[in-house]
Design a protein around this motif. Structure first.
Motif, PDB file in Angstrom:
ATOM      1  N   VAL A  48     -29.381 -12.858  19.794  1.00 35.03           N
ATOM      2  CA  VAL A  48     -28.578 -13.200  20.975  1.00 35.03           C
ATOM      3  C   VAL A  48     -29.514 -13.540  22.138  1.00 35.03           C
ATOM      4  O   VAL A  48     -29.308 -14.500  22.872  1.00 35.03           O
ATOM      5  CB  VAL A  48     -27.637 -12.037  21.359  1.00 35.03           C
ATOM      6  N   LEU A  49     -30.563 -12.736  22.244  1.00 36.75           N
ATOM      7  CA  LEU A  49     -31.543 -12.989  23.311  1.00 36.75           C
ATOM      8  C   LEU A  49     -32.158 -14.371  23.198  1.00 36.75           C
ATOM      9  O   LEU A  49     -32.249 -15.120  24.179  1.00 36.75           O
ATOM     10  CB  LEU A  49     -32.663 -11.944  23.238  1.00 36.75           C
ATOM     11  N   SER A  50     -32.600 -14.702  21.974  1.00 35.11           N
ATOM     12  CA  SER A  50     -33.258 -16.008  21.821  1.00 35.11           C
ATOM     13  C   SER A  50     -32.265 -17.142  22.044  1.00 35.11           C
ATOM     14  O   SER A  50     -32.619 -18.195  22.575  1.00 35.11           O
ATOM     15  CB  SER A  50     -33.958 -16.118  20.459  1.00 35.11           C
ATOM     16  N   PHE A  51     -30.985 -16.905  21.649  1.00 33.02           N
ATOM     17  CA  PHE A  51     -29.982 -17.941  21.905  1.00 33.02           C
ATOM     18  C   PHE A  51     -29.821 -18.155  23.406  1.00 33.02           C
ATOM     19  O   PHE A  51     -29.818 -19.279  23.904  1.00 33.02           O
ATOM     20  CB  PHE A  51     -28.650 -17.519  21.272  1.00 33.02           C
ATOM     21  N   LEU A  52     -29.722 -17.002  24.127  1.00 32.62           N
ATOM     22  CA  LEU A  52     -29.565 -17.106  25.581  1.00 32.62           C
ATOM     23  C   LEU A  52     -30.771 -17.800  26.209  1.00 32.62           C
ATOM     24  O   LEU A  52     -30.647 -18.658  27.077  1.00 32.62           O
ATOM     25  CB  LEU A  52     -29.423 -15.697  26.176  1.00 32.62           C
ATOM     26  N   GLN A  53     -31.929 -17.391  25.702  1.00 30.76           N
ATOM     27  CA  GLN A  53     -33.176 -17.971  26.236  1.00 30.76           C
ATOM     28  C   GLN A  53     -33.200 -19.495  26.066  1.00 30.76           C
ATOM     29  O   GLN A  53     -33.475 -20.231  26.993  1.00 30.76           O
ATOM     30  CB  GLN A  53     -34.337 -17.349  25.472  1.00 30.76           C
ATOM     31  N   SER A  54     -32.899 -19.959  24.835  1.00 33.28           N
ATOM     32  CA  SER A  54     -32.972 -21.399  24.584  1.00 33.28           C
ATOM     33  C   SER A  54     -31.885 -22.137  25.354  1.00 33.28           C
ATOM     34  O   SER A  54     -32.087 -23.248  25.838  1.00 33.28           O
ATOM     35  CB  SER A  54     -32.882 -21.696  23.086  1.00 33.28           C
ATOM     36  N   THR A  55     -30.710 -21.482  25.491  1.00 31.84           N
ATOM     37  CA  THR A  55     -29.639 -22.146  26.243  1.00 31.84           C
ATOM     38  C   THR A  55     -30.041 -22.301  27.711  1.00 31.84           C
ATOM     39  O   THR A  55     -29.882 -23.384  28.294  1.00 31.84           O
ATOM     40  CB  THR A  55     -28.331 -21.315  26.157  1.00 31.84           C
ATOM     41  N   LEU A  56     -30.607 -21.210  28.264  1.00 34.43           N
ATOM     42  CA  LEU A  56     -31.032 -21.289  29.661  1.00 34.43           C
ATOM     43  C   LEU A  56     -32.137 -22.318  29.846  1.00 34.43           C
ATOM     44  O   LEU A  56     -32.149 -23.105  30.787  1.00 34.43           O
ATOM     45  CB  LEU A  56     -31.527 -19.912  30.130  1.00 34.43           C
ATOM     46  N   GLN A  57     -33.061 -22.329  28.876  1.00 34.67           N
ATOM     47  CA  GLN A  57     -34.177 -23.286  28.947  1.00 34.67           C
ATOM     48  C   GLN A  57     -33.637 -24.714  28.928  1.00 34.67           C
ATOM     49  O   GLN A  57     -34.061 -25.569  29.694  1.00 34.67           O
ATOM     50  CB  GLN A  57     -35.087 -23.053  27.750  1.00 34.67           C
ATOM     51  N   HIS A  58     -32.689 -24.943  28.041  1.00 35.96           N
ATOM     52  CA  HIS A  58     -32.107 -26.274  27.918  1.00 35.96           C
ATOM     53  C   HIS A  58     -31.407 -26.681  29.211  1.00 35.96           C
ATOM     54  O   HIS A  58     -31.502 -27.818  29.662  1.00 35.96           O
ATOM     55  CB  HIS A  58     -31.116 -26.282  26.746  1.00 35.96           C
ATOM     56  N   LEU A  59     -30.707 -25.677  29.823  1.00 36.53           N
ATOM     57  CA  LEU A  59     -29.938 -25.985  31.026  1.00 36.53           C
ATOM     58  C   LEU A  59     -30.833 -26.262  32.230  1.00 36.53           C
ATOM     59  O   LEU A  59     -30.556 -27.128  33.036  1.00 36.53           O
ATOM     60  CB  LEU A  59     -29.010 -24.803  31.357  1.00 36.53           C
ATOM     61  N   PHE A  60     -31.928 -25.485  32.303  1.00 32.43           N
ATOM     62  CA  PHE A  60     -32.729 -25.577  33.531  1.00 32.43           C
ATOM     63  C   PHE A  60     -33.965 -26.469  33.418  1.00 32.43           C
ATOM     64  O   PHE A  60     -34.595 -26.761  34.409  1.00 32.43           O
ATOM     65  CB  PHE A  60     -33.137 -24.181  33.997  1.00 32.43           C
TER      66      PHE A  60
END
Ligand SMILES: Nc1ncnc2c1ncn2[C@@H]1O[C@H](COP(=O)(O)OP(=O)(O)OP(=O)(O)O)[C@@H](O)[C@H]1O
Length: 550
Positions: free
Chosen positions: A86-98
């Motif tokens: 879940v952490l890595s998913f959140l991380q990649s999603t945030l990275q993609h967004l920002f």
């Protein structure tokens, strides 16, 4: 709350507000008047904002330290409580967004295509980018081996090189990776090619093919032409290890423009060579081996060997000097031919007299060198062992060759190297004396050349005798007059005048004719010469091209 630093809380809240609401607060200069005033009677532990707090550097630092500690705590709590996927998913999603979307794209070009096969694109880039080293380059490499004549330069690791192609910019970088494996693992390098995303198609269909072509051109120009010989006096070098050939660099500086030949004939030969080297697909399509045969014939000293050297220098092909007198069997010939490389010229000089085949007393078939063995190499074996091969036969007496050698498809072009005539003389005068236009002695010399037979070698020798054009050309006039007188006096001595050396050669060759006839009487198929060839018949059969108009 005792021991709690409310001032730090205030900074934290203020900076948080700035990041989210883009308000009036900034970490570097907090505007305390913008802070909401604490309610009267407000007391800890409820959040409090004391009104008049002095903001000093030490208080800011303490705020940062507290914030960092809080974040660490948060992170460790998150790591403990939230599953890693879940952490890595959140991380990649945030990275993609920002992460701001980039307009650039990078191609990685490794030095190997997998296994041990070299990646041609990598090698081509290495060669091509050497020519792009310029004032903006900070570091590059220089090297020289004992065999190299000029310094070699190369791209240094991590050095960026910028190139422009048809209005677009391309950024290259050579990256090196330390070998990970054990002994024997070489350094791994790769190029990064970065460009605008929109250029992807252009890069793949235009730019990289351009780099490949350009690199081939550079390599061809840098290539040192070698002369391979079976009895090389200098022994074999590291490249010839295990080979039946030894080699030296071909230092012959002759080029086509230095050769005294009829300009039309020279142009026809150059066109033929140009066509040949570009017809790989054509030869494949028609099912023929990619090879070409040339027969150079004419008196000694007319430039046959020089023409071979000029061809090699022009094409950057190695020369293999095949002396048939040193080859004792078909098997040996086969081995020697198999050891030649692509993009080479195999020369058999003086085929009419050098082919004094040495039969062995014992054995049959491969234990002796036969004409059919040689023909098999030209048509059969040769066809199956390599590409881009040229074979050249030279002879002073074309009429003594076996018709089988002249059959269509074997010697594709017949080139007559003849005595020095006007156009050839002009080329030599330009080469040796630098005379571009006209000289007052030219008319006299050219009139004499109409009636006197001298070879380009003899003419070159006369022209070299003095650097002063007047003196040298006067010498030529005297020489030609002398030769004319001698020729008039000795007409009966044969078409080569009174040149004893030549007479000797003719006599020897006549002796050889006898030998050949004897050989035929004995039913041997080993003599390559033939004394009964009808010139007319051979010429018409070959549609022979004669470039004797010098
Ligand atoms: N056509 C030519 N153009 C320029 N120079 C020539 C020409 N022919 C001969 N020479 C000069 O004469 C020298 C000898 O010529 P070369 O060995 O090429 O003649 P060849 O026909 O091969 O002779 P041979 O049949 O005796 O081997 C050359 O090194 C060159 O200097």
């Amino acid at each position: 709350m005792e021991g709690f630093d409310w001032q730090l809380w205030k900074i934290y809240v203020v900076s948080f507000q700035k990041a989210n609401a883009n308000g009036n607060y900034s970490l570097g200069g907090l505007r305390r008047e913008s802070c909401p005033k604490p309610k009267p009677n407000f007391e800890p532990p409820v959040m409090a904002f004391p009104a008049e707090i002095p903001w000093t550097a030490s208080s800011l630092f303490s705020a940062y330290a507290s914030f960092a500690a809080f974040m660490m705590l948060l992170r460790s709590v998150a790591n403990d409580l939230i599953p890693s996927f879940v952490l890595s998913f959140l991380q990649s999603t945030l990275q993609h967004l920002f992460t701001p979307s980039t307009t650039e794209m990078t191609i990685v070009i490794e030095n190997q295509c997998g296994g041990l096969v070299r990646n041609e694109v990598h090698d081509a880039a290495e060669t091509y980018l050497r020519t792009k080293i310029g004032p903006s380059t900070e570091r590059f490499k220089v090297s020289k081996t004992p065999r190299q004549k000029i310094l070699g330069i190369g791209i240094e690791k991590n050095q960026a090189i910028t190139d422009a192609f048809r209005g677009s910019r391309f950024d290259w970088k050579l990256v090196s990776v330390e070998p990970q494996g054990g002994y024997g693992c070489g350094e791994k390098t790769y190029f990064e090619l970065t460009f605008n995303k929109k250029l992807k198609e252009k890069v793949l269909s235009e730019y990289l093919p351009f780099v490949l072509d350009k690199a081939k051109e550079i390599k061809d120009n840098e290539r040192i032409v070698k002369l391979h010989s079976m009895n090389c006096p200098y022994g074999k070098n590291e490249f010839d290890r295990g080979s039946v050939w030894g080699s030296v660099n071909l230092e012959h500086p002759v080029t086509f423009d230095k050769l005294a030949m009829d300009p039309d004939g020279k142009k026809a030969l150059i066109d033929d060579l140009n066509r040949f080297v570009t017809r790989k697909e054509y030869y494949k399509k028609v099912g023929k081996a990619w090879k070409r045969g040339y027969l150079l014939y004419g008196p000694p000293g007319t430039g046959k060997s020089s023409l071979v050297a000029a061809m090699a220098n022009y094409l950057k092909y190695d020369i293999y000097d095949l002396e048939l007198t040193s080859v004792y069997s078909n098997l040996e010939l086969k081995k020697k031919m198999m050891a030649t490389t692509n993009r080479s010229i195999v020369v058999i000089e003086d085929i009419d007299c050098s082919a004094e085949i040495k039969d062995q007393d014992h054995g049959i078939g491969n234990s002796k060198l036969t004409l059919s063995g040689l023909l098999n190499f030209i048509d059969g074996l040769w066809s199956s062992c390599g590409d881009e091969r040229i074979i050249v036969f030279t002879t002073n007496h074309k009429d003594r060759l076996d018709p089988a050698l002249l059959r269509p498809g074997r010697m594709d072009m017949h080139i007559h190297m003849s005595f020095c005539k006007n156009k050839g003389f002009r080329i030599l005068a330009k080469n040796y004396l630098g005379i571009e236009d006209h000289h007052w002695l030219f008319d006299e010399i050219e009139a004499l050349l109409e009636v006197v037979e001298v070879t380009p070698a003899e003419m070159a020798e006369e022209l070299m005798k003095n650097e002063d054009a007047d003196v040298a050309l006067n010498g030529v006039v005297n020489f030609l007059n002398r030769r004319k007188l001698e020729a008039d006096d000795n007409k009966e001595k044969g078409k080569y005048g009174d040149n004893n050396e030549r007479e000797g050669k003719i006599t020897n060759n006549k002796k050889e004719e006898g030998k050949i006839a004897d050989g035929k009487d004995e039913g041997k198929s080993v003599r390559l010469g033939a004394d009964d060839i009808e010139e007319e018949k051979t010429e018409s059969a070959q549609q022979c091209r004669d470039y004797s108009r010098l």
